[in-house]
Design a protein around this motif. Structure first.
Motif, PDB file in Angstrom:
ATOM      1  N   THR A  42      -6.496  -5.451  12.632  1.00 47.48           N
ATOM      2  CA  THR A  42      -5.833  -4.297  12.044  1.00 47.48           C
ATOM      3  C   THR A  42      -4.821  -4.717  10.983  1.00 47.48           C
ATOM      4  O   THR A  42      -4.753  -4.137   9.893  1.00 47.48           O
ATOM      5  N   ALA A  43      -4.028  -5.742  11.290  1.00 49.71           N
ATOM      6  CA  ALA A  43      -3.019  -6.212  10.336  1.00 49.71           C
ATOM      7  C   ALA A  43      -3.670  -6.784   9.086  1.00 49.71           C
ATOM      8  O   ALA A  43      -3.169  -6.604   7.972  1.00 49.71           O
ATOM      9  N   ASN A  44      -4.778  -7.481   9.259  1.00 52.65           N
ATOM     10  CA  ASN A  44      -5.472  -8.062   8.114  1.00 52.65           C
ATOM     11  C   ASN A  44      -5.927  -6.985   7.134  1.00 52.65           C
ATOM     12  O   ASN A  44      -6.019  -7.232   5.919  1.00 52.65           O
ATOM     13  N   LYS A  45      -6.208  -5.801   7.665  1.00 62.39           N
ATOM     14  CA  LYS A  45      -6.592  -4.691   6.797  1.00 62.39           C
ATOM     15  C   LYS A  45      -5.363  -3.983   6.231  1.00 62.39           C
ATOM     16  O   LYS A  45      -5.221  -3.823   5.017  1.00 62.39           O
ATOM     17  N   ALA A  46      -4.451  -3.575   7.100  1.00 66.20           N
ATOM     18  CA  ALA A  46      -3.343  -2.716   6.686  1.00 66.20           C
ATOM     19  C   ALA A  46      -2.292  -3.449   5.867  1.00 66.20           C
ATOM     20  O   ALA A  46      -1.678  -2.858   4.969  1.00 66.20           O
ATOM     21  N   ALA A  47      -2.067  -4.724   6.146  1.00 68.54           N
ATOM     22  CA  ALA A  47      -1.007  -5.478   5.464  1.00 68.54           C
ATOM     23  C   ALA A  47      -1.558  -6.403   4.387  1.00 68.54           C
ATOM     24  O   ALA A  47      -0.816  -7.214   3.846  1.00 68.54           O
ATOM     25  N   GLY A  48      -2.846  -6.276   4.095  1.00 66.68           N
ATOM     26  CA  GLY A  48      -3.452  -7.120   3.070  1.00 66.68           C
ATOM     27  C   GLY A  48      -3.671  -6.342   1.778  1.00 66.68           C
ATOM     28  O   GLY A  48      -4.492  -5.415   1.731  1.00 66.68           O
ATOM     29  N   VAL A  49      -2.928  -6.671   0.744  1.00 61.01           N
ATOM     30  CA  VAL A  49      -3.029  -5.955  -0.531  1.00 61.01           C
ATOM     31  C   VAL A  49      -4.442  -6.048  -1.101  1.00 61.01           C
ATOM     32  O   VAL A  49      -4.988  -5.061  -1.607  1.00 61.01           O
ATOM     33  N   MET A  50      -5.038  -7.217  -1.029  1.00 62.67           N
ATOM     34  CA  MET A  50      -6.378  -7.407  -1.577  1.00 62.67           C
ATOM     35  C   MET A  50      -7.384  -6.507  -0.859  1.00 62.67           C
ATOM     36  O   MET A  50      -8.227  -5.850  -1.505  1.00 62.67           O
ATOM     37  N   HIS A  51      -7.294  -6.444   0.462  1.00 66.36           N
ATOM     38  CA  HIS A  51      -8.180  -5.582   1.237  1.00 66.36           C
ATOM     39  C   HIS A  51      -7.963  -4.122   0.861  1.00 66.36           C
ATOM     40  O   HIS A  51      -8.925  -3.356   0.644  1.00 66.36           O
ATOM     41  N   GLN A  52      -6.712  -3.722   0.751  1.00 67.21           N
ATOM     42  CA  GLN A  52      -6.397  -2.336   0.450  1.00 67.21           C
ATOM     43  C   GLN A  52      -6.915  -1.916  -0.932  1.00 67.21           C
ATOM     44  O   GLN A  52      -7.424  -0.806  -1.100  1.00 67.21           O
TER      45      GLN A  52
ATOM     46  N   GLU B  79       4.267  -3.717   1.308  1.00 65.81           N
ATOM     47  CA  GLU B  79       4.959  -2.499   1.747  1.00 65.81           C
ATOM     48  C   GLU B  79       4.891  -1.390   0.714  1.00 65.81           C
ATOM     49  O   GLU B  79       5.298  -0.262   0.990  1.00 65.81           O
ATOM     50  N   GLU B  80       4.382  -1.687  -0.491  1.00 65.39           N
ATOM     51  CA  GLU B  80       4.305  -0.686  -1.555  1.00 65.39           C
ATOM     52  C   GLU B  80       2.893  -0.183  -1.783  1.00 65.39           C
ATOM     53  O   GLU B  80       2.674   0.714  -2.608  1.00 65.39           O
ATOM     54  N   ILE B  81       1.922  -0.731  -1.070  1.00 67.44           N
ATOM     55  CA  ILE B  81       0.532  -0.454  -1.395  1.00 67.44           C
ATOM     56  C   ILE B  81       0.152   1.007  -1.118  1.00 67.44           C
ATOM     57  O   ILE B  81      -0.631   1.611  -1.843  1.00 67.44           O
ATOM     58  N   THR B  82       0.738   1.602  -0.092  1.00 63.10           N
ATOM     59  CA  THR B  82       0.428   3.001   0.215  1.00 63.10           C
ATOM     60  C   THR B  82       0.910   3.917  -0.904  1.00 63.10           C
ATOM     61  O   THR B  82       0.184   4.807  -1.372  1.00 63.10           O
ATOM     62  N   SER B  83       2.147   3.692  -1.352  1.00 59.32           N
ATOM     63  CA  SER B  83       2.693   4.493  -2.455  1.00 59.32           C
ATOM     64  C   SER B  83       1.877   4.287  -3.720  1.00 59.32           C
ATOM     65  O   SER B  83       1.579   5.246  -4.451  1.00 59.32           O
TER      66      SER B  83
ATOM     67  N   PRO C  71       2.562 -11.834  -1.147  1.00 63.12           N
ATOM     68  CA  PRO C  71       1.185 -12.075  -0.715  1.00 63.12           C
ATOM     69  C   PRO C  71       0.236 -10.941  -1.067  1.00 63.12           C
ATOM     70  O   PRO C  71       0.637  -9.777  -1.173  1.00 63.12           O
ATOM     71  N   VAL C  72      -1.031 -11.303  -1.261  1.00 65.95           N
ATOM     72  CA  VAL C  72      -2.096 -10.302  -1.364  1.00 65.95           C
ATOM     73  C   VAL C  72      -2.991 -10.386  -0.129  1.00 65.95           C
ATOM     74  O   VAL C  72      -3.908  -9.589   0.029  1.00 65.95           O
ATOM     75  N   LEU C  73      -2.727 -11.365   0.723  1.00 67.91           N
ATOM     76  CA  LEU C  73      -3.385 -11.489   2.016  1.00 67.91           C
ATOM     77  C   LEU C  73      -2.366 -11.150   3.102  1.00 67.91           C
ATOM     78  O   LEU C  73      -1.160 -11.293   2.905  1.00 67.91           O
ATOM     79  N   ASN C  74      -2.833 -10.739   4.252  1.00 71.19           N
ATOM     80  CA  ASN C  74      -1.933 -10.423   5.346  1.00 71.19           C
ATOM     81  C   ASN C  74      -1.175 -11.664   5.808  1.00 71.19           C
ATOM     82  O   ASN C  74      -1.779 -12.713   6.069  1.00 71.19           O
ATOM     83  N   GLU C  75       0.148 -11.544   5.921  1.00 70.52           N
ATOM     84  CA  GLU C  75       0.960 -12.634   6.467  1.00 70.52           C
ATOM     85  C   GLU C  75       1.753 -12.178   7.688  1.00 70.52           C
ATOM     86  O   GLU C  75       2.672 -12.857   8.127  1.00 70.52           O
TER      87      GLU C  75
END
Length: 781
Positions: free
Chosen positions: A131-141, A175-179, A121-125
C-alpha cells in the motif's frame, strides 16, 4: 493588511505541507532513504535490468535526462531514479549567485546525501508495504494518474498542457502528489504524450509496488578490464612530462564518451580524476571545473564506465585503440622537449591553457585537438550547455568550418608569442559578475584588438605576413582524416556538428587555428559552469562574440582585399555602432594579409567555396548526402526540397525527422530549416534580427540533431505530394493540411510504436553515434 494576508497564506501553505508529511508518516511510518539493492530476486519479483530498464529508457528518458531533465529527475539509471527530483532548476538565467552542484555520480554518493541537498523521492521511502509503495510513491502515482486520465482524443492538445523549455515544472513531493493530481488531472506521465502500452504500464506498476528493488549492476565483461588497465597505465605515467601530458588530455576529454572500438558491445567510459591509483577503487575528485584545484598531492586519471543510458544530446563518442596510443606517443613522448616543473592550480593560471601547458609543444597540442576536430567543436554544443540559447545564439544557423594546417614552426613562433602575451589570452571563465554589459563588451573588444595587433606585429617581425595565403595552408586531414572540414547546424537553442561540407553554400564560414580552438574549448567547455550565475553566462557568451568574429575574419583573408569589406557588411547588417567600429578597426581588417588565390568572377566567395569543396571532395564522408542513396529516384525527389525557401518555410520548425517507407525498408532523413538573421551580435531580441525571406531548407540522411520538433511518416509513393505540401505550408491552412496528412504528432495513439521504429532505424544507421533523442521540444501543432 496585505502583509498580514500574505503571512496567513504562507502559514496555511506550510501547514498543508506539514500536514501532508505528517499524514504519510502516521499512515506508513517515517521516511527512511535506504538501499534498494538485493542479492537475489525472490520468486515473482520483476528484474529491473532485463525488464524495467528498457521500458524506462524508451518511454521516460526521452524527457528525463541531462541538466534539462524536468525537476532534475534523471531516469537513465537506477541511481537517478533513487536520487529523485528537485524543485530547483539547473538552467536559471536569472540567478545572481552560483548554484550548488548536483551532478549525478559526482556530487553525492548516497540517497541520504541527495536528500540533504534538497532532492525528494519519487519512490516510496516510508514503510515497505504494498500500500505504501503505491500511495507514497510519486512515480507510481503519476503513472496511475495517466492511466486514469488518458490523453484526450485530439490532434492538438488543449491549453490544459503547457509546452516549451521554460514551462514551469511543479515537481510534487510525496505529500503534495494528491493536490498536484487534483489541480492537473491530465498531467500524468509520460507528460503530454500517450500513455504506456498496457503491458509496459503494468510491468512498471508491479515493480514499484514490489518496492522497486534491483540486483547489483551487471559486471563489466572481463575483456574490457585488460584494456582499462593498459590505458590507465598510459594515463598515469609518473614522469613530470607524463603528468602534464595527461592533465592536458583529461581537460580535453573529460566529457568524451570513450569506447574501445576493438571490442564489441556498447560500453562507454568517462575519464575522471581520482584520489586513488589504478588497481584501487576509484575515488572521484568532484570539482566545479576540470582544472580546479584537486586538493591532493597527486592526481590519478581513471576510466569509469558510464552508468546512465546514452542520450544523443550529450553523447560524444571518442575511440581508444592501439592506433590512438601510438599517435599520442608520437605527439607527446617522442618529441624532444623538457618539462621541468608542473603548473599549479591557481585559477588565474589553470583557466588559461596557454600558461598551464606552455611546456608542451604547440604543434602537438594543436594536432591532438585537430585529430578529432568534430569532437572538439561539438564540445561547446553538447557539453555543459546541452541546452543553451545563451551560448548558441552567438552562431549562425548554418556554416562551414576549416582549419589552419599544423606546423612545427608554431612551436617556436607561437610559444614565444604566448610567453610574451599570455595575459591577453586569459578568458573570463573565473569571473562571476557582469553588471554593465556594454562596458564589458568595450573592455574585451579593446583586449581583443590588442591581441590581434600584437599577433600581427609579431608575425610581421618573422616575415610570415609576406607569405600570401592560399588553400595549401589549410589542413587537409593528413590525407585521411574526415575531420578536416565540418558543418555546423544551429537549431535555435541546440546545435549539431557534422563532418563534411553539407547543404548549400553558407553565408559565413570559420577558419580556425590552434589558439581559436583552445580558447573556444576553455571558454565554453572546460571553463563553462552550467551552475554559474547570470554574470558568468553572459560573459561567456559575450567573449564568444570575439572568437566568432576572429574566426570569420580569418576566413575572409582567403578572399581578395576588396571583397572582404563587402562580405563582412553582409554578415553584420544592422549591427550596432560598437560592433561596426570594432569590425572596421585596423587590427581586425589586417590589410597586410594578402591572398595568393586567383579569382575570375565578381563573386569570389562562391568561387572559394567551390575550390574548397573540390579540395575535400575525396576525403570527406558522404553518408549524410542524398547522393549516397542507392535509390536515385528517391534521392532526386527528396533533393527538390532544397529549392523551397523564404516565406514558404514560415511554419516549419527547425528540425524534423522523416521516415520514408520503401519496398527495400525504412529510410530516415532529417529536414533542417536554417533561419536567416541580419547578424548574430546580441543575445537579446533575436526575432527582431530575423530575415524569413532568406530562410533555407536542407535535407540529410539519418539523424541530425538531438531535439526533433516534428515527426513525419511517408510512403515513397506519396513523396511528390509531401514535398508539394511542404512548399504550401507557409500558410496556416497549408501547414495544417501537411500535418494532418503526414505528421506523427505527440498525441498520435501509435506514437510509441513509431518512436520504437525511429530508434531501430537510428541504431542501425549510426550504431556508434546512436543515443536516445529528447522529446521535450516536440511541438503541439
Amino acid at each position: 493588511m496585505k502583509k498580514s494576508r500574505f503571512l496567513m497564506l504562507v502559514v496555511f501553505v506550510t501547514g498543508c505541507t506539514t500536514f501532508g508529511a505528517k499524514k504519510l508518516s502516521e499512515l506508513y511510518g517515517p521516511a527512511q532513504p535506504g538501499d534498494r539493492e538485493v542479492k537475489v530476486l525472490e520468486t515473482g519479483q520483476i528484474d529491473y535490468w532485463n525488464d524495467v530498464k528498457p521500458v524506462i529508457e524508451n518511454r521516460c528518458v526521452v524527457c528525463h535526462s541531462c541538466y534539462d531533465a524536468p525537476c532534475q529527475l534523471k531516469l537513465g539509471s537506477i541511481e537517478g531514479i533513487e536520487r529523485g527530483a528537485s524543485k530547483d532548476s539547473v538552467y536559471d538565467q536569472s540567478r545572481l549567485f552560483k548554484a550548488d552542484l548536483t551532478r549525478l555520480f559526482e556530487d553525492a554518493g548516497s540517497v541520504s546525501e541527495w536528500r540533504a541537498k534538497g532532492f525528494h523521492p519519487v519512490l516510496n521511502e516510508q514503510d515497505e508495504t504494498f500500500t505504501a509503495n503505491k500511495a507514497a510513491g510519486v512515480m507510481h502515482q503519476l503513472l496511475q494518474l495517466k492511466s486514469n486520465n488518458p490523453l484526450p482524443d485530439a490532434n492538438i492538445l488543449s491549453d490544459d498542457f503547457t509546452f516549451g523549455l521554460n514551462r514551469k515544472n511543479e515537481c510534487p513531493k510525496p505529500e503534495e502528489i494528491t493536490s498536484y493530481s487534483n489541480r492537473n488531472p491530465l498531467w500524468g506521465m509520460p507528460y503530454a504524450l500517450p500513455g504506456l502500452k498496457s503491458n509496459e504500464q503494468q510491468l512498471l506498476l508491479r515493480w514499484l509496488e514490489q518496492g522497486a528493488v534491483h540486483t547489483k549492476r551487471p559486471a563489466l565483461p572481463s575483456q574490457f578490464k585488460s584494456l582499462i588497465t593498459e590505458w590507465e597505465t598510459f594515463f598515469n605515467q609518473s614522469s613530470l612530462r607524463g603528468q602534464l601530458v595527461n592533465r592536458y588530455i583529461y581537460e580535453h576529454l573529460f566529457l568524451a564518451s570513450l569506447y574501445f572500438d576493438e571490442l564489441e558491445g556498447r560500453h562507454f567510459f568517462r575519464l575522471v580524476r581520482s584520489r586513488t591509483a589504478p588497481g584501487q577503487p576509484v575515488d572521484i575528485i568532484a570539482t566545479r571545473r576540470p582544472y580546479d584545484d584537486p586538493a591532493v598531492e597527486r592526481v590519478y586519471y581513471r576510466l569509469v564506465e558510464s552508468k546512465g543510458v546514452v542520450v544523443a544530446k550529450t553523447h560524444m563518442p571518442y575511440a581508444l585503440n592501439k592506433k590512438r596510443m601510438i599517435r599520442w606517443n608520437s605527439l607527446f613522448y617522442d618529441r624532444d622537449y623538457t618539462v621541468d616543473q608542473l603548473p599549479d592550480y591557481d585559477l588565474k593560471h589553470s583557466s588559461n591553457p596557454f600558461l598551464t601547458f606552455k611546456q608542451l609543444p604547440v604543434s602537438s597540442r594543436y594536432q591532438f585537438i585537430l585529430d578529432e576536430a568534430q569532437y572538439t567543436v561539438m564540445g561547446f554544443i553538447k557539453g555543459p550547455v546541452c541546452r543553451g540559447q545563451v551560448a548558441l545564439n552567438v552562431i549562425n544557423d548554418h556554416f562551414w568550418v576549416f582549419f589552419i594546417k599544423p606546423s612545427e614552426l608554431q612551436d617556436t613562433a607561437l610559444t614565444e608569442f604566448i610567453a610574451d602575451n599570455g595575459d591577453l589570452l586569459s578568458l573570463p571563465s573565473g569571473k562571476d559578475s557582469i553588471y554593465r554589459p556594454l562596458s564589458a563588451w568595450r573592455t574585451y573588444s579593446k583586449k581583443q584588438r590588442n591581441y590581434l595587433a600584437k599577433r600581427d606585429e609579431y608575425l610581421l617581425s618573422l616575415g610570415h605576413e609576406k607569405v600570401p595565403l592560399d588553400l595549401s595552408q589549410l589542413w587537409d586531414g593528413n590525407g585521411s582524416n574526415e575531420n578536416a572540414a565540418l558543418t555546423v547546424f544551429r537549431h535555435y537553442d541546440s546545435a549539431t556538428v557534422e563532418k563534411g561540407l553539407l547543404g548549400m553554400q553558407p553565408k559565413t564560414a570559420w577558419l580556425l587555428g590552434y589558439m581559436d580552438l583552445e580558447r573556444i574549448h576553455y571558454l565554453l567547455v572546460a571553463g563553462y559552469d552550467v551552475y554559474g550565475n547570470v554574470g558568468h553566462q553572459l560573459l561567456s557568451r559575450l567573449y564568444m562574440d570575439f572568437l566568432r568574429m576572429e574566426s570569420e575574419g580569418t576566413f575572409l583573408l582567403l578572399l581578395p582585399q576588396e571583397s572582404r569589406k563587402k562580405e563582412r557588411a553582409l554578415w553584420y547588417r544592422g549591427a550596432n555602432e560598437e560592433v561596426l567600429a570594432y569590425l572596421e578597426s585596423p587590427e581586425v581588417e589586417r590589410a597586410n594579409h594578402n591572398t595568393a588565390i586567383s579569382y575570375n568572377t565578381d563573386n569570389p566567395k562562391q568561387e572559394l567555396f567551390k575550390m574548397l569543396m573540390n579540395k575535400y571532395k575525396y576525403l570527406l564522408p558522404k553518408y549524410r548526402k542524398l547522393s549516397s542513396l542507392k535509390n536515385e529516384d528517391l534521392a532526386r525527389t527528396l533533393g527538390s526540397v532544397s529549392s523551397i525557401k523564404g516565406d514558404d518555410l514560415n511554419n516549419l520548425p527547425q528540425n524534423s525527422i522523416i521516415l520514408v517507407e520503401t519496398k527495400d525498408g525504412d529510410e530516415f532523413f532529417t529536414l533542417i530549416k536554417n533561419n536567416a538573421h541580419l547578424n548574430m551580435t546580441s543575445m537579446f531580441g533575436e526575432q527582431k534580427k530575423r530575415i524569413p525571406s532568406e530562410d533555407q531548407l536542407i535535407i540529410l540522411r539519418g539523424f541530425v540533431g538531438s531535439y526533433p520538433n516534428l515527426f513525419f511518416k511517408i510512403n515513397d509513393n506519396n513523396l511528390v505530394d509531401f514535398i508539394k505540401r511542404i512548399s504550401a505550408s507557409g500558410t496556416e491552412q497549408g501547414f495544417s493540411e501537411l500535418m494532418n496528412r503526414y505528421a506523427v504528432r505527440r498525441s498520435h495513439p501509435d506514437f510509441w510504436v513509431f518512436s520504437d521504429r525511429v530508434y531501430r532505424g537510428y541504431e542501425n544507421f549510426e550504431p556508434v553515434d546512436f543515443g536516445l533523442l529528447d522529446y521535450n521540444r516536440l511541438e503541439n501543432r
